[in-house]
Design an enzyme around this catalytic site. Structure first.
Site, PDB file in Angstrom:
ATOM      1  N   GLU A 133      28.970  47.565  45.254  1.00 19.67           N
ATOM      2  CA  GLU A 133      29.550  48.457  44.234  1.00 19.67           C
ATOM      3  C   GLU A 133      28.484  49.171  43.405  1.00 19.67           C
ATOM      4  OE1 GLU A 133      32.172  46.579  41.366  1.00 19.67           O
ATOM      5  OE2 GLU A 133      32.692  48.497  40.468  1.00 19.67           O
ATOM      6  N   LYS A 177      32.230  49.944  47.510  1.00 16.77           N
ATOM      7  CA  LYS A 177      33.127  50.176  46.363  1.00 16.77           C
ATOM      8  C   LYS A 177      32.493  51.216  45.444  1.00 16.77           C
ATOM      9  CE  LYS A 177      35.467  47.798  42.571  1.00 16.77           C
ATOM     10  NZ  LYS A 177      36.271  46.645  42.220  1.00 16.77           N
TER      11      LYS A 177
HETATM   12  P1  13P Z   1      38.054  49.204  37.345  1.00 16.65           P
HETATM   13  O1  13P Z   1      38.985  49.616  38.472  1.00 16.65           O
HETATM   14  O2  13P Z   1      38.760  48.886  36.079  1.00 16.65           O
HETATM   15  O3  13P Z   1      36.904  50.160  37.201  1.00 16.65           O
HETATM   16  O4  13P Z   1      37.429  47.822  37.783  1.00 16.65           O
HETATM   17  C1  13P Z   1      36.983  47.668  39.060  1.00 16.65           C
HETATM   18  C2  13P Z   1      35.841  46.731  39.097  1.00 16.65           C
HETATM   19  O5  13P Z   1      35.879  45.727  39.770  1.00 16.65           O
HETATM   20  C3  13P Z   1      34.636  47.077  38.314  1.00 16.65           C
HETATM   21  O6  13P Z   1      33.603  46.245  38.723  1.00 16.65           O
END
Ligand code: 13P
Length: 341
Positions: A178, A220
């Site tokens: 991510e 992500k």
């Molecule tokens: P949000 O969808 O609220 O951005 O959270 C996703 C997430 O896992 C952030 O690390």
């Protein structure tokens, strides 16, 4: 590492109509969410809240996985079923957030680095024994002025993500990678696309250098979207077009799935954007969701910490899961929000 097994697991998480619930808010973050409904963030309230999410009827059709926070991985339902087991029984794959949050990056004013690599192999082994099959690590990239993020700030964060992903794959755990370019700030959509492009370019360089198999991971990312304070906001199609252009240029086709974060978008916008991207397929990767706030904000607002609101809160959660399931296939319409009221 068995690439075929990792690939099969990653594909199962993003199979037809399915995405991920990010329920891995850290202590301070869940406190912020509970503060908004004037609820004390005690261990028992956090447990009660997560049980509402995990026991909602029907969501298994739309959720391939749930990301847990370490505390939640160790908690159980009121009937004493450990949460990872409860999810697995419903064919929802349990995962775990393993990063330790961000600190200021030394000699890089305004930039952050995610910590948590030391001892990670041992922690992953323990989480795996407790039922976690995939993991998540979040890097945070802020956009500010013309010179932030710096090249070295991006490199440092992408290197850490790649080291984390390699450790996961070594143990047979699917890494969710991510790199979040934040929506904070007044930058326009073009600047977001430019920075997201740089970040993804650097990320796949680092993943390749660390021998990470693209087939056995999930990406992500943020969507390409203007900063929240930007006077020039974009429409749904502009966000979908810019995001797809960026992903096509920088994400290898071997990656089985892209699961977007919602990042502060409204629940409706996050669903609409995902839907617009899936309407123009087919794409080389599954395009899905790994939303925290966009799945949970309506649930918390409905629940308010009240036992007698749990049923209504579950209805709100089911609705968001179902609408995002439709967006996975490009079959969502904004009018469905009204029809559901
Ligand atoms: P949000 O969808 O609220 O951005 O959270 C996703 C997430 O896992 C952030 O690390």
């Amino acid at each position: 590492m068995n690439i075929d097994e990792l690939n099969a697991l990653a594909r199962a998480i993003v199979s037809q109509q399915k995405g991920i619930l990010a329920a891995d808010e850290s202590g301070p973050t869940i406190k912020k969410r509970f503060d908004a409904i004037s609820l004390a963030s005690t261990e028992e309230n956090r447990r009660r809240y997560r049980e509402i999410l995990f026991t909602t009827d029907g969501v298994e059709q739309y959720l391939g996985g749930v990301i847990l926070y370490e505390e939640t991985l160790r908690q159980s339902s009121k009937d004493g079923v450990p949460f990872p087991e409860l999810l697995a029984r419903r064919s929802i794959i349990p995962g775990i957030k393993v990063d330790k949050g961000t600190k200021p990056l030394a000699l890089h004013p305004g930039e952050k680095i995610t910590e948590g690599l030391d001892g990670l192999r041992e922690r992953l082994t323990e989480y795996q024994q407790m039922g976690a099959k995939f993991a998540k690590w979040r890097a945070v990239i802020e956009i500010d002025e013309r010179d932030i993020p710096t090249r070295s700030g991006v490199r440092a964060n992408m290197h850490a993500l790649a080291r984390y992903a390699a450790l996961c794959q070594e143990l047979g755990i699917v890494p969710i990678v991510e790199p979040e370019v934040l929506m904070d700030g007044a930058h326009g959509i073009t600047r977001c696309e430019e920075v997201t492009s740089r970040v993804l370019g650097a990320l796949f360089d680092e993943l390749d250098a660390q021998h990470v198999a693209f087939e056995g991971m999930l990406l992500k990312p943020n969507m390409v979207i203007p900063g929240m304070k930007c006077p020039q906001q974009a429409n749904v199609q502009q966000v979908a077009d810019a995001t797809l252009r960026c992903l096509r240029r920088y994400v290898p086709a071997a990656v089985p799935g892209i699961v977007f974060l919602s990042g502060g978008q409204s629940a409706e916008d996050a669903t609409d954007h995902l839907n617009a991207m899936n309407r123009t397929g087919p794409h080389p990767w599954q395009l899905s969701f790994s939303y925290g706030r966009a799945l949970q904000a309506p649930v918390i607002a409905t629940w308010q910490g009240q036992e007698n609101q749990s049923g209504k809160a579950q209805q709100a959660f089911f609705l968001r899961c179902r609408l995002n399931g439709l967006a996975r296939e490009g079959k969502y319409e904004r009018s469905m929000e009204k029809d559901a009221e």
